[in-house]
Design a protein around this motif. Structure first.
Motif, short mmCIF file in Angstrom:
data_model
loop_
_atom_site.label_atom_id
_atom_site.label_comp_id
_atom_site.label_asym_id
_atom_site.label_seq_id
_atom_site.Cartn_x
_atom_site.Cartn_y
_atom_site.Cartn_z
N UNK A 289 0.85 -1.19 0.00
CA UNK A 289 0.00 0.00 0.00
C UNK A 289 0.88 1.24 0.00
N UNK A 290 1.48 1.51 -1.14
CA UNK A 290 2.40 2.63 -1.26
C UNK A 290 1.67 3.95 -1.08
N UNK A 291 0.43 4.00 -1.53
CA UNK A 291 -0.35 5.23 -1.39
C UNK A 291 -0.51 5.62 0.06
N UNK A 292 -0.78 4.65 0.92
CA UNK A 292 -0.94 4.92 2.35
C UNK A 292 0.40 5.24 3.00
N UNK A 293 1.43 4.50 2.65
CA UNK A 293 2.74 4.69 3.26
C UNK A 293 3.30 6.09 3.00
N UNK A 294 3.00 6.65 1.84
CA UNK A 294 3.53 7.96 1.47
C UNK A 294 2.46 9.03 1.39
N UNK A 295 1.32 8.77 2.02
CA UNK A 295 0.19 9.70 1.91
C UNK A 295 0.49 11.06 2.53
N UNK A 296 1.34 11.09 3.56
CA UNK A 296 1.59 12.33 4.29
C UNK A 296 2.19 13.44 3.47
N UNK A 297 2.93 13.10 2.40
CA UNK A 297 3.57 14.14 1.58
C UNK A 297 3.11 14.07 0.12
N UNK B 253 2.25 12.74 -7.08
CA UNK B 253 3.39 12.00 -6.55
C UNK B 253 3.67 12.46 -5.13
N UNK B 254 4.30 11.59 -4.34
CA UNK B 254 4.68 11.94 -2.98
C UNK B 254 6.10 12.49 -2.97
N UNK B 255 6.31 13.61 -2.28
CA UNK B 255 7.64 14.21 -2.21
C UNK B 255 8.60 13.27 -1.49
N UNK B 256 8.12 12.62 -0.43
CA UNK B 256 8.98 11.70 0.31
C UNK B 256 9.41 10.52 -0.55
N UNK B 257 8.50 10.04 -1.40
CA UNK B 257 8.87 8.93 -2.28
C UNK B 257 9.93 9.38 -3.29
N UNK C 281 5.55 11.32 14.06
CA UNK C 281 6.51 12.30 13.54
C UNK C 281 5.97 12.85 12.22
N UNK C 282 5.84 14.16 12.08
CA UNK C 282 5.28 14.72 10.85
C UNK C 282 6.07 14.30 9.61
N UNK C 283 5.35 13.86 8.59
CA UNK C 283 6.01 13.41 7.36
C UNK C 283 6.79 14.55 6.71
N UNK C 284 6.25 15.76 6.76
CA UNK C 284 6.96 16.88 6.16
C UNK C 284 8.21 17.24 6.96
#
Length: 346
Positions: free
Chosen positions: A96-104, A111-115, A239-242
């Motif tokens: 579930x990549x969408x959930x894992x990187x949802x925070x950014x 796209x997720x910035x963290x990814x 911990x905040x993803x950003x």
């Protein structure tokens, strides 16, 4: 340009890089178990072909590490973007990549910035730069190309064919296709990175009077910095993803600035470049033990694979260090060594 190295030596170096890139990028990391080593046939054309093309294009253009780093970043986005589409697929590989990187996740970009940070870190550093730096240690002149025009052309065809094969295979197995806008945006960014790699010239400061640090200090710093990046997996929930995105930017900026500062010191050379690559490589050794368990590989298989690959990484680094020491001894000669010893005693 190729006469400095014999044809056999050049081909061995090229073959070593061709195989080392996927071994580090996939197997040492723990993405692939040791039982999947036959899949090197499928992975090496993209990983190894990409690393070899980047190294050869850079050296043929008379450029150095800034160019290779930018090209490595372009490769990272190419692999995880148009080729396997992990940047956009919310269920890539059954996770579930969408959930894992949802925070950014940035909806307008899709796209997720963290990814993106993870992709740039893993592939720029470990899939491209670390293998190149280690294999170049075994070359008598690291600035010389290893392939002639024919070899370069064959490598390009192998890379393109391998990448296309994996792209179609991934699209078929994942049942996912990104939008034209996502493909187009990735193409623009990748093209900009490639253009910058060959047009942007960083300020070349002359060597300063200060002495470069010990290679042990450089290696320990590389290990600590790269381990700190992976250490975020141990952060507590909440911990905040950003916040981690900002910490990544600070860490990358600090490492780049420190390496630029060190490399202008007197005595900076092969030992230090190997230490940077070696420290980063050893980080993948411990990360591989943890990562393999998350991939659903049987414990015995993952443990055996991590031990074998970890020992292999250590042997490779010891061998590279021996080459550097032997080359320095041959360069200085007995008289120079005696003078150095006398100077130290004084």
């Amino acid at each position: 340009m190729l006469h400095e190295l014999g044809p056999r030596h050049r081909l061995l170096l090229a073959a070593a890089l061709f195989l080392l890139a996927p071994l580090v990028g996939e197997f040492l990391l723990g993405n692939q178990p040791v039982t999947a080593l036959p899949s090197l046939v499928l992975l090496a054309p993209m990983y190894g072909g990409g690393a070899l093309l980047i190294r050869e294009a850079t050296r043929r253009a008379g450029r150095g590490w800034p160019t290779m780093i930018l090209l490595g970043a372009a490769y990272a986005l190419l692999e995880e973007g148009p080729i396997d589409q992990m940047l956009w697929n919310p269920h890539y590989g059954g996770f579930d990549m969408g959930l894992a990187y949802a925070g950014t996740h940035v909806p307008v970009l899709g796209v997720s910035v963290e990814m993106v940070q993870d992709v740039l870190s893993m592939h720029t550093v470990w899939s491209i730069c670390v293998p190149i730096a280690i294999v170049e240690t075994f070359s008598r002149d690291r600035t010389r190309p290893w392939l002639g025009p024919a070899g370069l052309g064959v490598t390009g065809v192998v890379f393109a064919a391998g990448s296309l094969f994996l792209a179609f295979a991934q699209a078929d197995s994942e049942h996912f296709m990104a939008s034209p806008a996502q493909f187009g945006g990735a193409a623009v960014v990748i093209g900009a990175l490639v253009a910058a790699a060959f047009t942007w010239r960083p300020h070349s400061a002359s060597a300063t009077g200060r002495t470069a640090p010990s290679s042990w200090v450089v290696g320990a710093t590389a290990f600590a910095a790269s381990s700190l990046y992976w250490g975020r997996e141990f952060l507590p929930d909440g911990v905040p993803a950003w916040g981690t995105v900002g910490a990544w930017c600070v860490l990358v900026a600090a490492v780049v600035a420190l390496c630029a500062y060190w490399s202008r010191g007197r005595g900076w050379g092969a030992r230090h470049r190997l230490a940077l690559a070696g420290g980063s490589l050893l980080t993948y050794v411990w990360v591989g033990f943890r990562h393999a368990r998350d991939m659903g590989v049987p414990y015995t298989t993952s443990l055996l694979g991590n031990v074998v690959l970890g020992v292999g990484a250590l042997v490779l680094l010891v061998g590279a260090a021996a080459v550097v020491r032997g080359r320095e001894s041959a360069h200085h000669g007995p008289g120079t060594r005696t003078a150095l010893i006398t100077a130290r005693n004084e």
